[in-house]
Motif scaffolding. Structure first.
Motif, PDB file in Angstrom:
ATOM      1  N   ASP A  85       0.827  -1.217   0.000  1.00  0.00           N
ATOM      2  CA  ASP A  85       0.000   0.000   0.000  1.00  0.00           C
ATOM      3  C   ASP A  85       0.859   1.263   0.000  1.00  0.00           C
ATOM      4  O   ASP A  85       0.519   2.258  -0.644  1.00  0.00           O
ATOM      5  CB  ASP A  85      -0.962   0.002   1.182  1.00  0.00           C
ATOM      6  N   ALA A  86       1.989   1.222   0.708  1.00  0.00           N
ATOM      7  CA  ALA A  86       2.892   2.378   0.728  1.00  0.00           C
ATOM      8  C   ALA A  86       3.511   2.607  -0.650  1.00  0.00           C
ATOM      9  O   ALA A  86       3.616   3.746  -1.114  1.00  0.00           O
ATOM     10  CB  ALA A  86       3.991   2.176   1.773  1.00  0.00           C
ATOM     11  N   VAL A  87       3.896   1.533  -1.325  1.00  0.00           N
ATOM     12  CA  VAL A  87       4.467   1.661  -2.667  1.00  0.00           C
ATOM     13  C   VAL A  87       3.409   2.171  -3.646  1.00  0.00           C
ATOM     14  O   VAL A  87       3.678   3.056  -4.459  1.00  0.00           O
ATOM     15  CB  VAL A  87       5.073   0.324  -3.147  1.00  0.00           C
ATOM     16  N   ILE A  88       2.190   1.652  -3.563  1.00  0.00           N
ATOM     17  CA  ILE A  88       1.112   2.117  -4.436  1.00  0.00           C
ATOM     18  C   ILE A  88       0.855   3.603  -4.215  1.00  0.00           C
ATOM     19  O   ILE A  88       0.704   4.369  -5.166  1.00  0.00           O
ATOM     20  CB  ILE A  88      -0.171   1.288  -4.216  1.00  0.00           C
ATOM     21  N   SER A  89       0.837   4.014  -2.959  1.00  0.00           N
ATOM     22  CA  SER A  89       0.625   5.430  -2.646  1.00  0.00           C
ATOM     23  C   SER A  89       1.740   6.291  -3.234  1.00  0.00           C
ATOM     24  O   SER A  89       1.491   7.362  -3.806  1.00  0.00           O
ATOM     25  CB  SER A  89       0.550   5.616  -1.134  1.00  0.00           C
ATOM     26  N   GLY A  90       2.971   5.830  -3.127  1.00  0.00           N
ATOM     27  CA  GLY A  90       4.102   6.559  -3.689  1.00  0.00           C
ATOM     28  C   GLY A  90       4.045   6.631  -5.211  1.00  0.00           C
ATOM     29  O   GLY A  90       4.338   7.672  -5.802  1.00  0.00           O
ATOM     30  N   LEU A  91       3.660   5.520  -5.842  1.00  0.00           N
ATOM     31  CA  LEU A  91       3.528   5.518  -7.302  1.00  0.00           C
ATOM     32  C   LEU A  91       2.458   6.503  -7.755  1.00  0.00           C
ATOM     33  O   LEU A  91       2.657   7.273  -8.688  1.00  0.00           O
ATOM     34  CB  LEU A  91       3.173   4.114  -7.801  1.00  0.00           C
ATOM     35  N   ARG A  92       1.312   6.472  -7.073  1.00  0.00           N
ATOM     36  CA  ARG A  92       0.222   7.387  -7.437  1.00  0.00           C
ATOM     37  C   ARG A  92       0.659   8.848  -7.280  1.00  0.00           C
ATOM     38  O   ARG A  92       0.380   9.675  -8.149  1.00  0.00           O
ATOM     39  CB  ARG A  92      -1.012   7.117  -6.591  1.00  0.00           C
ATOM     40  N   SER A  93       1.353   9.153  -6.198  1.00  0.00           N
ATOM     41  CA  SER A  93       1.823  10.523  -5.971  1.00  0.00           C
ATOM     42  C   SER A  93       2.801  10.960  -7.058  1.00  0.00           C
ATOM     43  O   SER A  93       2.731  12.081  -7.554  1.00  0.00           O
ATOM     44  CB  SER A  93       2.500  10.643  -4.609  1.00  0.00           C
ATOM     45  N   ALA A  94       3.703  10.060  -7.430  1.00  0.00           N
ATOM     46  CA  ALA A  94       4.677  10.386  -8.468  1.00  0.00           C
ATOM     47  C   ALA A  94       3.983  10.643  -9.806  1.00  0.00           C
ATOM     48  O   ALA A  94       4.318  11.597 -10.514  1.00  0.00           O
ATOM     49  CB  ALA A  94       5.695   9.262  -8.612  1.00  0.00           C
ATOM     50  N   PHE A  95       3.017   9.808 -10.151  1.00  0.00           N
ATOM     51  CA  PHE A  95       2.299  10.012 -11.410  1.00  0.00           C
ATOM     52  C   PHE A  95       1.486  11.303 -11.384  1.00  0.00           C
ATOM     53  O   PHE A  95       1.404  12.014 -12.379  1.00  0.00           O
ATOM     54  CB  PHE A  95       1.392   8.825 -11.721  1.00  0.00           C
ATOM     55  N   ARG A  96       0.899  11.623 -10.238  1.00  0.00           N
ATOM     56  CA  ARG A  96       0.120  12.860 -10.142  1.00  0.00           C
ATOM     57  C   ARG A  96       1.004  14.091 -10.329  1.00  0.00           C
ATOM     58  O   ARG A  96       0.594  15.068 -10.944  1.00  0.00           O
ATOM     59  CB  ARG A  96      -0.610  12.908  -8.813  1.00  0.00           C
TER      60      ARG A  96
ATOM     61  N   TYR B 193       0.479  12.988 -24.249  1.00  0.00           N
ATOM     62  CA  TYR B 193       0.687  11.579 -23.929  1.00  0.00           C
ATOM     63  C   TYR B 193       1.077  11.408 -22.462  1.00  0.00           C
ATOM     64  O   TYR B 193       0.515  10.573 -21.749  1.00  0.00           O
ATOM     65  CB  TYR B 193       1.771  10.983 -24.843  1.00  0.00           C
ATOM     66  N   GLU B 194       2.026  12.200 -22.013  1.00  0.00           N
ATOM     67  CA  GLU B 194       2.513  12.093 -20.628  1.00  0.00           C
ATOM     68  C   GLU B 194       1.404  12.428 -19.625  1.00  0.00           C
ATOM     69  O   GLU B 194       1.225  11.738 -18.625  1.00  0.00           O
ATOM     70  CB  GLU B 194       3.716  13.023 -20.437  1.00  0.00           C
ATOM     71  N   ALA B 195       0.655  13.488 -19.895  1.00  0.00           N
ATOM     72  CA  ALA B 195      -0.421  13.889 -18.986  1.00  0.00           C
ATOM     73  C   ALA B 195      -1.507  12.814 -18.922  1.00  0.00           C
ATOM     74  O   ALA B 195      -1.987  12.466 -17.835  1.00  0.00           O
ATOM     75  CB  ALA B 195      -1.010  15.227 -19.411  1.00  0.00           C
ATOM     76  N   LEU B 196      -1.877  12.263 -20.060  1.00  0.00           N
ATOM     77  CA  LEU B 196      -2.916  11.225 -20.072  1.00  0.00           C
ATOM     78  C   LEU B 196      -2.431   9.931 -19.434  1.00  0.00           C
ATOM     79  O   LEU B 196      -3.165   9.290 -18.666  1.00  0.00           O
ATOM     80  CB  LEU B 196      -3.382  10.969 -21.507  1.00  0.00           C
TER      81      LEU B 196
ATOM     82  N   THR C 176      -2.290  10.502 -15.731  1.00  0.00           N
ATOM     83  CA  THR C 176      -3.641  10.580 -15.174  1.00  0.00           C
ATOM     84  C   THR C 176      -4.192   9.181 -14.985  1.00  0.00           C
ATOM     85  O   THR C 176      -4.791   8.868 -13.952  1.00  0.00           O
ATOM     86  CB  THR C 176      -4.564  11.405 -16.099  1.00  0.00           C
ATOM     87  N   TYR C 177      -3.987   8.323 -15.966  1.00  0.00           N
ATOM     88  CA  TYR C 177      -4.452   6.938 -15.852  1.00  0.00           C
ATOM     89  C   TYR C 177      -3.807   6.238 -14.657  1.00  0.00           C
ATOM     90  O   TYR C 177      -4.491   5.656 -13.815  1.00  0.00           O
ATOM     91  CB  TYR C 177      -4.158   6.170 -17.139  1.00  0.00           C
ATOM     92  N   HIS C 178      -2.482   6.304 -14.572  1.00  0.00           N
ATOM     93  CA  HIS C 178      -1.777   5.596 -13.501  1.00  0.00           C
ATOM     94  C   HIS C 178      -1.974   6.260 -12.136  1.00  0.00           C
ATOM     95  O   HIS C 178      -1.939   5.588 -11.109  1.00  0.00           O
ATOM     96  CB  HIS C 178      -0.281   5.498 -13.803  1.00  0.00           C
ATOM     97  N   GLY C 179      -2.175   7.566 -12.112  1.00  0.00           N
ATOM     98  CA  GLY C 179      -2.299   8.264 -10.844  1.00  0.00           C
ATOM     99  C   GLY C 179      -3.698   8.260 -10.261  1.00  0.00           C
ATOM    100  O   GLY C 179      -3.869   8.344  -9.047  1.00  0.00           O
ATOM    101  N   TYR C 180      -4.712   8.168 -11.119  1.00  0.00           N
ATOM    102  CA  TYR C 180      -6.083   8.287 -10.640  1.00  0.00           C
ATOM    103  C   TYR C 180      -6.981   7.111 -11.002  1.00  0.00           C
ATOM    104  O   TYR C 180      -7.856   6.731 -10.229  1.00  0.00           O
ATOM    105  CB  TYR C 180      -6.740   9.557 -11.189  1.00  0.00           C
ATOM    106  N   LEU C 181      -6.819   6.538 -12.178  1.00  0.00           N
ATOM    107  CA  LEU C 181      -7.799   5.590 -12.688  1.00  0.00           C
ATOM    108  C   LEU C 181      -7.425   4.118 -12.513  1.00  0.00           C
ATOM    109  O   LEU C 181      -8.303   3.280 -12.353  1.00  0.00           O
ATOM    110  CB  LEU C 181      -8.054   5.877 -14.176  1.00  0.00           C
ATOM    111  N   LYS C 182      -6.153   3.797 -12.573  1.00  0.00           N
ATOM    112  CA  LYS C 182      -5.741   2.397 -12.538  1.00  0.00           C
ATOM    113  C   LYS C 182      -5.916   1.816 -11.146  1.00  0.00           C
ATOM    114  O   LYS C 182      -5.574   2.429 -10.149  1.00  0.00           O
ATOM    115  CB  LYS C 182      -4.277   2.265 -12.962  1.00  0.00           C
TER     116      LYS C 182
END
Length: 112
Positions: A52-63, A98-101, A104-110
């Protein structure tokens, strides 16, 4: 200040790297990664916390990277406007979109 990396730090970095690789590169789900860590000898609660900590970090980085993509778009449009349309910086705009989309997918939707 001690600048040496301890064995625990190196092991933690390796675990985080393995979890992130399994989630992103190997396209494993959260539960698959947790089960892999439990099978390797960890407890379920520790594995769940780590994943969960890694997922949170990945989402933050993508955002954060969404803004980088939008900056590319703005820069490409701005440079095109500065040249009066003589030079069209469509590469920067397309890359930024491309980068923004993607982020967005990896940070919010996946779902991981």
């Amino acid at each position: 200040m001690n600048t040496q990396t301890t064995t625990l730090d190196r092991n933690s970095e390796q675990i985080v790297s393995v979890i992130a690789d399994d989630l992103m590169e190997n396209k494993q789900s959260r539960s698959q990664v947790i089960n892999k860590l439990v099978n390797a000898g960890g407890t379920y609660s520790d594995a769940a916390i780590a994943v969960d900590a890694v997922i949170s970090g990945l989402r933050s980085a993508f955002r954060r990277r969404i803004w980088t993509g939008l900056a590319w778009v703005a820069g490409g449009i701005g440079l095109t406007a500065l040249t009066g349309g003589t030079l069209i910086f469509y590469g920067a705009v397309l890359y930024g979109l491309y980068e923004a989309l993607r982020c967005t997918y990896h940070g919010y939707l996946k779902t991981y």
